[in-house]
Design an enzyme around this catalytic site. Structure first.
Site, short mmCIF file in Angstrom:
data_model
loop_
_atom_site.label_atom_id
_atom_site.label_comp_id
_atom_site.label_asym_id
_atom_site.label_seq_id
_atom_site.Cartn_x
_atom_site.Cartn_y
_atom_site.Cartn_z
N ALA A 174 -6.80 -13.20 3.52
CA ALA A 174 -5.47 -12.87 2.99
C ALA A 174 -4.61 -12.17 4.03
CB ALA A 174 -5.61 -12.01 1.74
N ALA A 208 -14.46 -11.30 3.13
CA ALA A 208 -14.00 -12.58 3.68
C ALA A 208 -12.69 -13.01 3.03
CB ALA A 208 -15.07 -13.65 3.47
N ASP A 209 -12.60 -12.84 1.72
CA ASP A 209 -11.35 -13.18 1.03
C ASP A 209 -10.19 -12.32 1.52
OD1 ASP A 209 -11.72 -15.32 -0.84
OD2 ASP A 209 -12.99 -14.00 -2.02
N PHE A 210 -10.40 -11.01 1.60
CA PHE A 210 -9.30 -10.14 1.97
C PHE A 210 -8.94 -10.24 3.44
CE2 PHE A 210 -10.34 -8.16 -2.12
CZ PHE A 210 -9.07 -8.16 -2.67
#
Length: 400
Positions: free
Chosen positions: A177, A172-174
């Site tokens: 990003a 989810a973070d990447f």
């Protein structure tokens, strides 16, 4: 200056970066690799990832070092009038502002989009958040595991008959990003045509949902929530991770002639005559029966034996590698993907280099992850402060 290896595509673009933790910092790292001047605005205590996590390289957080190369650190107290004024001066001349506060927080601290667009109409303003500005989850705190759970991806990951599990990487973070990078570049391109900046919103939740196309297809076609299949493919059968005599390997089919190639590679061409497995739909229907035949066969040979047999048939196959194995793999080594930076206190630190290759404007890693406030004096001088002013600001606790 003509395009060439001495120039990167984002040279001359200045980014004022208010992001912390992972999704925002990784986005600005990518932009820095391609030449952007990223000024990481930190409190006097710094980004919490400087002290977060269990692992260190030298005296530095391993996670911070992986998310923040290529940037300059300005450590400043924006709660002071002078500190805030200096930051606004930076934003007035910037091309991009990136923040990953919860929706509404940037407004409360005086750097919200409406005010910054008035200050700098050409500013591209990127907001990365867990859930976006919609009211239902607007104020809910969210990290990668929380977003994975909310998005449905945890419910789709894991073995049948067992609870769902997190994906092994902070997807989810990447995803957030990567969409932030796309959004910023698209907005910069739009600015070239219109002369105006704009506000781009990047909710991590929506990024993960956009990745679930194969499972969404199943849901919209059937009206039922898709099953978990562990390491097996949801659609193509057989296709999954099989235990070999000395490890694990991924092998499978994907339509066309891939099923005959697979059957011949495992030495069971007679499966091609079995009516239960005659079509992809029938193999899905009888996936358990087919697995009961295939799994014991894979366990009889080593991974390398299977690699050679599948290669001879041109069939889909890969050993399941550990991190140490893939990082030392010739494919990675020959590409020079793993690179080393010298850090002033941590010494030589490894980095995964830019994954994108560009023939005319190649990316580069040319600046170590900054110490807290390492570039405060440098950035303030560029903003017009003389040495006496900087010394006074430091003595007053406005900057570090």
């Amino acid at each position: 200056m003509p395009w060439g290896s001495e120039m990167r595509v984002l040279d001359g673009i200045r980014i004022v970066d208010f992001t912390r933790h992972m999704a925002g910092p990784f986005a600005t790292l990518v932009l820095a690799d391609h030449g952007a001047d990223v000024i990481k605005v930190e409190s006097l205590e710094g980004d919490s990832s400087r002290t977060g996590g269990a692992d260190k390289l030298g005296d530095q957080s391993a996670l911070f070092l992986l998310w923040n190369r290529g940037k300059r650190s300005l450590s400043i107290d924006m709660r002071t009038a002078e500190g805030k004024a200096l930051v606004l001066d930076l934003i007035r001349e910037a091309d991009v502002l990136v923040e990953n506060y919860r929706p509404g927080v940037a407004d409360r601290i005086g750097i919200g989009y409406a005010a910054m667009a008035e200050l700098n109409p050409r500013l591209v303003y990127c907001s990365v958040s867990a859930f976006g500005p919609q009211a239902a989850l607007r104020d809910a705190p969210g990290t990668d595991p929380v977003v994975q759970a909310t998005s449905g991806i945890v419910s789709l990951t894991g073995e049948r008959g067992r609870d769902g599990v997190l994906v092994g990487a902070p997807i989810a973070d990447f995803t957030g990003a990567m969409y932030a990078v796309q959004a910023i570049l698209l907005a910069l391109l739009a600015r070239e045509r219109t002369g105006r900046g704009q506000h781009v919103e990047v909710p991590m939740l929506f990024g993960v949902l956009s990745m679930l196309t194969t499972r969404l297809g199943t849901y919209w076609a059937s009206g039922e929530d898709p099953e978990r299949f562990g390491s097996a493919h949801a659609v193509h059968v057989p296709y999954g991770a099989y235990r070999t005599a000395d490890g694990q390997a991924m092998a499978g089919t994907y339509g066309g002639e891939s099923w005959p190639k697979f059957a011949r590679a495992i030495g069971l061409p007679e499966l091609l005559e079995d009516p239960r497995f005659a079509t992809g739909a029938l193999r899905r229907e009888h996936r358990d029966a087919l697995a009961a035949i295939i799994e014991p066969v894979f366990a009889q040979r080593t991974t390398e034996d299977w690699r050679a047999r599948f290669a001879a048939e041109g069939a889909l196959f890969a050993p399941v590698l550990t991190l140490s194995e893939i990082l030392s793999h010739p494919q990675v080594e020959e590409a020079g993907l793993v690179q080393t930076l010298q850090h002033p206190t941590a010494g030589a630190i490894p980095q995964i280099g830019p994954p994108i290759s560009m023939s005319e404007t190649p990316p580069a890693i040319d600046r170590h992850p900054p110490l807290l406030g390492e570039h405060t004096d440098e950035v303030l001088r560029e903003a017009g402060c003389d040495d006496a002013t900087i010394a006074r600001l430091r003595a007053a606790g406005v900057v570090r």
